[in-house]
Design an enzyme around this catalytic site. Structure first.
Site, PDB file in Angstrom:
ATOM      1  CG  HIS A  18      -1.119  10.003  -4.968  1.00 17.54           C
ATOM      2  ND1 HIS A  18      -0.940   9.564  -6.252  1.00 17.54           N
ATOM      3  CD2 HIS A  18      -0.120  10.883  -4.732  1.00 17.54           C
ATOM      4  CE1 HIS A  18       0.136  10.146  -6.772  1.00 17.54           C
ATOM      5  NE2 HIS A  18       0.654  10.954  -5.869  1.00 17.54           N
ATOM      6  CG  ASN A  57      -1.600  12.736  -8.519  1.00 12.87           C
ATOM      7  OD1 ASN A  57      -1.250  11.905  -9.335  1.00 12.87           O
ATOM      8  ND2 ASN A  57      -0.744  13.402  -7.768  1.00 12.87           N
ATOM      9  CB  CYS A  98       4.542   7.049  -8.013  1.00 16.51           C
ATOM     10  SG  CYS A  98       6.345   7.090  -8.087  1.00 16.51           S
ATOM     11  CG  HIS A 141       1.751  15.416  -4.276  1.00 13.82           C
ATOM     12  ND1 HIS A 141       2.050  15.994  -5.496  1.00 13.82           N
ATOM     13  CD2 HIS A 141       1.689  14.087  -4.520  1.00 13.82           C
ATOM     14  CE1 HIS A 141       2.157  15.062  -6.420  1.00 13.82           C
ATOM     15  NE2 HIS A 141       1.939  13.890  -5.859  1.00 13.82           N
ATOM     16  NE  ARG A 191       5.694  15.137 -11.571  1.00 18.17           N
ATOM     17  CZ  ARG A 191       5.515  14.385 -10.488  1.00 18.17           C
ATOM     18  NH1 ARG A 191       5.841  13.104 -10.474  1.00 18.17           N
ATOM     19  NH2 ARG A 191       4.968  14.906  -9.387  1.00 18.17           N
ATOM     20  CG  ASP A 192       2.250  12.453  -9.769  1.00 20.24           C
ATOM     21  OD1 ASP A 192       2.637  11.303 -10.008  1.00 20.24           O
ATOM     22  OD2 ASP A 192       2.009  12.867  -8.615  1.00 20.24           O
TER      23      ASP A 192
HETATM   24  P1  HMG Z   1      20.998   5.664 -11.502  1.00 17.54           P
HETATM   25  O1  HMG Z   1      20.804   4.456 -12.310  1.00 17.54           O
HETATM   26  O2  HMG Z   1      21.532   5.509 -10.099  1.00 17.54           O
HETATM   27  O3  HMG Z   1      21.844   6.737 -12.302  1.00 17.54           O
HETATM   28  O4  HMG Z   1      19.579   6.381 -11.424  1.00 17.54           O
HETATM   29  P2  HMG Z   1      23.377   7.111 -12.219  1.00 17.54           P
HETATM   30  O5  HMG Z   1      23.510   8.386 -11.443  1.00 17.54           O
HETATM   31  O6  HMG Z   1      24.154   5.920 -11.768  1.00 17.54           O
HETATM   32  O7  HMG Z   1      23.699   7.370 -13.758  1.00 17.54           O
HETATM   33  C1  HMG Z   1      23.592   6.281 -14.685  1.00 17.54           C
HETATM   34  C2  HMG Z   1      23.485   6.840 -16.095  1.00 17.54           C
HETATM   35  O8  HMG Z   1      22.263   7.573 -16.209  1.00 17.54           O
HETATM   36  C3  HMG Z   1      24.604   7.794 -16.482  1.00 17.54           C
HETATM   37  O9  HMG Z   1      24.855   7.579 -17.869  1.00 17.54           O
HETATM   38  C4  HMG Z   1      23.962   9.158 -16.312  1.00 17.54           C
HETATM   39  O10 HMG Z   1      24.504  10.165 -17.170  1.00 17.54           O
HETATM   40  C5  HMG Z   1      22.532   8.878 -16.723  1.00 17.54           C
HETATM   41  P3  HMG Z   1      26.177   6.838 -18.337  1.00 17.54           P
HETATM   42  O11 HMG Z   1      27.283   7.686 -17.772  1.00 17.54           O
HETATM   43  O12 HMG Z   1      26.104   5.487 -17.703  1.00 17.54           O
HETATM   44  O13 HMG Z   1      26.035   6.846 -19.804  1.00 17.54           O
HETATM   45  N1  HMG Z   1      21.634   9.829 -16.075  1.00 17.54           N
HETATM   46  C6  HMG Z   1      20.747  10.610 -16.687  1.00 17.54           C
HETATM   47  N2  HMG Z   1      20.399  10.750 -17.978  1.00 17.54           N
HETATM   48  C7  HMG Z   1      19.466  11.672 -18.262  1.00 17.54           C
HETATM   49  N3  HMG Z   1      18.882  12.463 -17.330  1.00 17.54           N
HETATM   50  C8  HMG Z   1      19.185  12.334 -16.034  1.00 17.54           C
HETATM   51  C9  HMG Z   1      20.155  11.371 -15.680  1.00 17.54           C
HETATM   52  N4  HMG Z   1      20.682  11.012 -14.507  1.00 17.54           N
HETATM   53  C10 HMG Z   1      21.592  10.063 -14.741  1.00 17.54           C
HETATM   54  N5  HMG Z   1      18.615  13.111 -15.119  1.00 17.54           N
HETATM   55  C11 HMG Z   1      18.326   8.415 -11.243  1.00 17.54           C
HETATM   56  C12 HMG Z   1      19.422   7.547 -10.645  1.00 17.54           C
HETATM   57  C13 HMG Z   1      18.006   9.489 -10.237  1.00 17.54           C
HETATM   58  C14 HMG Z   1      18.841   9.015 -12.551  1.00 17.54           C
HETATM   59  C15 HMG Z   1      17.086   7.524 -11.543  1.00 17.54           C
HETATM   60  O14 HMG Z   1      16.782   6.824 -10.377  1.00 17.54           O
HETATM   61  C16 HMG Z   1      15.889   8.273 -11.995  1.00 17.54           C
HETATM   62  O15 HMG Z   1      15.886   8.874 -13.080  1.00 17.54           O
HETATM   63  N6  HMG Z   1      14.786   8.260 -11.181  1.00 17.54           N
HETATM   64  C17 HMG Z   1      13.576   8.980 -11.508  1.00 17.54           C
HETATM   65  C18 HMG Z   1      12.359   8.256 -10.990  1.00 17.54           C
HETATM   66  C19 HMG Z   1      11.122   9.102 -11.192  1.00 17.54           C
HETATM   67  O16 HMG Z   1      11.085  10.004 -12.014  1.00 17.54           O
HETATM   68  N7  HMG Z   1      10.041   8.810 -10.419  1.00 17.54           N
HETATM   69  C20 HMG Z   1       8.814   9.529 -10.485  1.00 17.54           C
HETATM   70  C21 HMG Z   1       8.896  10.924  -9.888  1.00 17.54           C
HETATM   71  S1  HMG Z   1       8.697  10.955  -8.121  1.00 17.54           S
HETATM   72  C22 HMG Z   1       6.980  10.930  -7.854  1.00 17.54           C
HETATM   73  O17 HMG Z   1       6.235  10.710  -8.766  1.00 17.54           O
HETATM   74  C23 HMG Z   1       6.449  11.261  -6.491  1.00 17.54           C
HETATM   75  C24 HMG Z   1       5.816  12.672  -6.415  1.00 17.54           C
HETATM   76  O18 HMG Z   1       4.733  12.792  -7.318  1.00 17.54           O
HETATM   77  C25 HMG Z   1       5.340  12.945  -4.993  1.00 17.54           C
HETATM   78  C26 HMG Z   1       4.513  11.813  -4.376  1.00 17.54           C
HETATM   79  O19 HMG Z   1       3.435  11.470  -4.897  1.00 17.54           O
HETATM   80  O20 HMG Z   1       4.986  11.283  -3.379  1.00 17.54           O
HETATM   81  C27 HMG Z   1       6.834  13.744  -6.782  1.00 17.54           C
HETATM   82 MG    MG Z   2       2.636  12.040  -6.829  1.00 17.61          MG
END
Ligand code: HMG
Ligand code: MG
Length: 324
Positions: free
Chosen positions: A222, A262, A253, A220, A26-27
Site C-alpha cells: 500500500h 494500494n 482495508c 502487496h 476486490r481490495d
Molecule cells: P464471525 O462473526 O466470527 O462469523 O466473522 P462466524 O463464523 O461466527 O459466523 C457468524 C455468521 O456468519 C453465521 O451465520 C455464518 O454462517 C455467517 P448464522 O449461523 O449466525 O446465521 N458467515 C458467513 N456468511 C457468508 N459468507 C461467509 C460467512 N462466514 C460466516 N463467508 C468472518 C468471521 C471471517 C466471517 C468475518 O470476520 C469476515 O467476513 N471477515 C472478512 C473481513 C474482510 O473481508 N476484510 C478485508 C479483506 S483482508 C484485506 O483487505 C487485506 C489484504 O488486501 C492484504 C493486505 O493489504 O494486508 C488481503
Molecule cells: Mg490490501
C-alpha cells in the site's frame, strides 16, 4: 516508443517478466463508501482483462455484513466467468462457508487471508492468529482437493496500526504455517504502507533462511507513505516476480485504520516498462479504465501515472474511447 511512455532502459539483476496480480475490483472496491452496482464491477473486471491483466481478483466471499461492498459476489462471478481460463479470477474466502459459496460458482483460484498480528486478526477475522489459521486449514485442504489454486495473504507483515513495527520472526512463523497448510503462494501485505526497502529485503531474506523459496512469494504494497514502488524494486532485486497492484490506486482495508490506497497498477507498469520488464499490460488502455472508474466513483484517481497520462494523452473521453 509511443509519446508519453517511458523509454525502456534495463537495469541489472531484475526479472524479465513480472506477473501483476490485479486487486482493484476486490481490495479497491471493498473500501469504497458507495456500493458500486454489480454491472459496473463486471465492466471494470472486463476492462482490466482487456487491458492485458491476466490475474484479476474479482471479489470476496466474506460475511456480507462485514464487507457490504462485496455482498454481490454471487451475482458478479457469473457475470465475468466467461473470461476464464484466459483470465484468472481469484476470490477471497475466509472460511468453509465462503469456500462453499465460491466452489458452487466454479471458483478455481481462492485466497485465504491471515494476519501476522493479533490485533488485526481480531479486527479483520474476529479470531486470534492461531484461530484464524485453524479456520483456514480445512479451507485450504478442501480447495486443494477440488483442484483449486490457493493463495495465502498475510497482512501486517511490516507494521500494524495498533501494535507498531512487526518483528520479522513473527511474520515468518505465520508464513510457514500457511505454506505448511498447502498454500501454493503467499502474498506479503504491507497493509498500512509503512515498509521501507531494507525491511522488505530483510523479510524476504529471513523467509529464504526459513526454507521459503522466493518463487512462492508475492508482494502487496500500500502506498500510504509513498514507498510502494521503492519497496517493489527491492522485492524485484531479491527475485520476486509476482506483484499485487490496484488499478488507479484504489483501495485500503475496511478493518485497518490508516490503510490507504494500494500501489497503483499504472505506476507499477510505468516503472516496469521503463526497466524493460514484460507485463503484458497496455498502459494506455489501463489508464483509460481507471479514468472511467474514477468517473463512476466521483473522484480522481490518486495514481500519479493516471493523472499524468490522462493529461498528456487527452481527455478522459478520448482515453476511454481508446479502448474500443
Ligand atoms: P464471525 O462473526 O466470527 O462469523 O466473522 P462466524 O463464523 O461466527 O459466523 C457468524 C455468521 O456468519 C453465521 O451465520 C455464518 O454462517 C455467517 P448464522 O449461523 O449466525 O446465521 N458467515 C458467513 N456468511 C457468508 N459468507 C461467509 C460467512 N462466514 C460466516 N463467508 C468472518 C468471521 C471471517 C466471517 C468475518 O470476520 C469476515 O467476513 N471477515 C472478512 C473481513 C474482510 O473481508 N476484510 C478485508 C479483506 S483482508 C484485506 O483487505 C487485506 C489484504 O488486501 C492484504 C493486505 O493489504 O494486508 C488481503
Ligand atoms: Mg490490501
Amino acid at each position: 516508443m509511443t509519446p508519453g511512455l517511458p523509454m525502456p532502459v534495463p537495469a541489472p539483476g531484475l526479472p524479465a517478466r513480472v506477473r501483476i496480480h490485479e486487486v482493484g475490483a476486490r481490495d479497491g472496491l471493498q473500501n469504497e463508501q458507495t456500493v458500486i452496482p454489480t454491472e459496473i464491477k463486471a465492466e471494470f473486471v472486463r476492462r482490466l482483462a482487456a487491458a492485458g491483466l491476466d490475474t484479476v481478483e474479482a471479489t470476496s466471499f466474506v460475511h456480507p455484513k462485514w464487507v457490504p461492498q462485496l455482498a454481490d459476489a454471487e451475482r458478479l462471478i457469473p457475470a465475468v466467468r466467461d473470461l476464464a481460463p484466459e483470465v484468472r479470477l481469484p476470490v477471497l474466502v475466509p472460511n468453509e462457508r465462503g469456500l462453499d459459496r465460491a466452489l458452487t460458482l466454479g471458483a478455481d483460484r481462492i485466497a485465504v487471508f491471515g494476519s501476522a498480528t493479533e490485533s488485526f486478526a481480531k479486527a479483520n477475522l474476529n479470531r486470534t492468529v492461531d484461530e484464524a489459521l485453524a479456520m483456514f486449514a480445512p479451507v485450504v485442504a478442501r480447495a486443494k482437493e477440488a483442484g483449486a489454486h490457493v493463495r495465502g495473504y498475510l497482512s501486517m507483515c511490516f507494521g500494524d496500526p495498533w501494535e507498531g513495527p512487526v518483528p520479522v520472526p513473527q511474520v515468518v512463523r505465520v508464513c510457514r504455517a500457511l505454506l505448511d497448510q498447502g498454500c501454493d503462494e503467499l502474498s506479503l501485505g504491507d497493509t498500512i504502507g509503512v515498509a521501507t526497502p531494507g525491511h522488505v529485503t530483510a523479510l524476504l531474506t529471513a523467509l529464504n533462511e526459513a526454507g521459503v523459496a522466493t518463487d512462492v512469494l508475492g508482494v502487496h504494497f500500500h502506498d500510504t507513505y509513498g514507498q510502494a514502488l521503492a519497496n517493489t524494486l527491492a522485492a524485484l532485486q531479491h527475485g520476486v516476480t509476482t506483484v499485487d497492484a490496484s488499478a488507479g490506486g484504489l483501495g485500503g482495508c475496511p478493518y485497518a485504520k490508516s490503510a490507504t490506497g494500494n500501489l497503483a497498477t499504472e505506476d507499477l507498469v510505468w516503472m516496469l516498462r521503463g526497466l524493460g520488464i514484460e507485463t503484458g499490460v497496455d498502459l494506455e488502455r489501463l489508464t483509460a479504465t481507471s479514468v472511467w472508474m474514477a468517473e463512476r466513483l466521483g473522484r480522481p484517481s490518486p495514481s500519479r501515472t493516471v493523472r499524468a497520462l490522462s493529461a498528456s494523452l487527452g481527455s478522459p473521453d478520448s482515453l476511454d474511447s481508446h479502448k474500443e
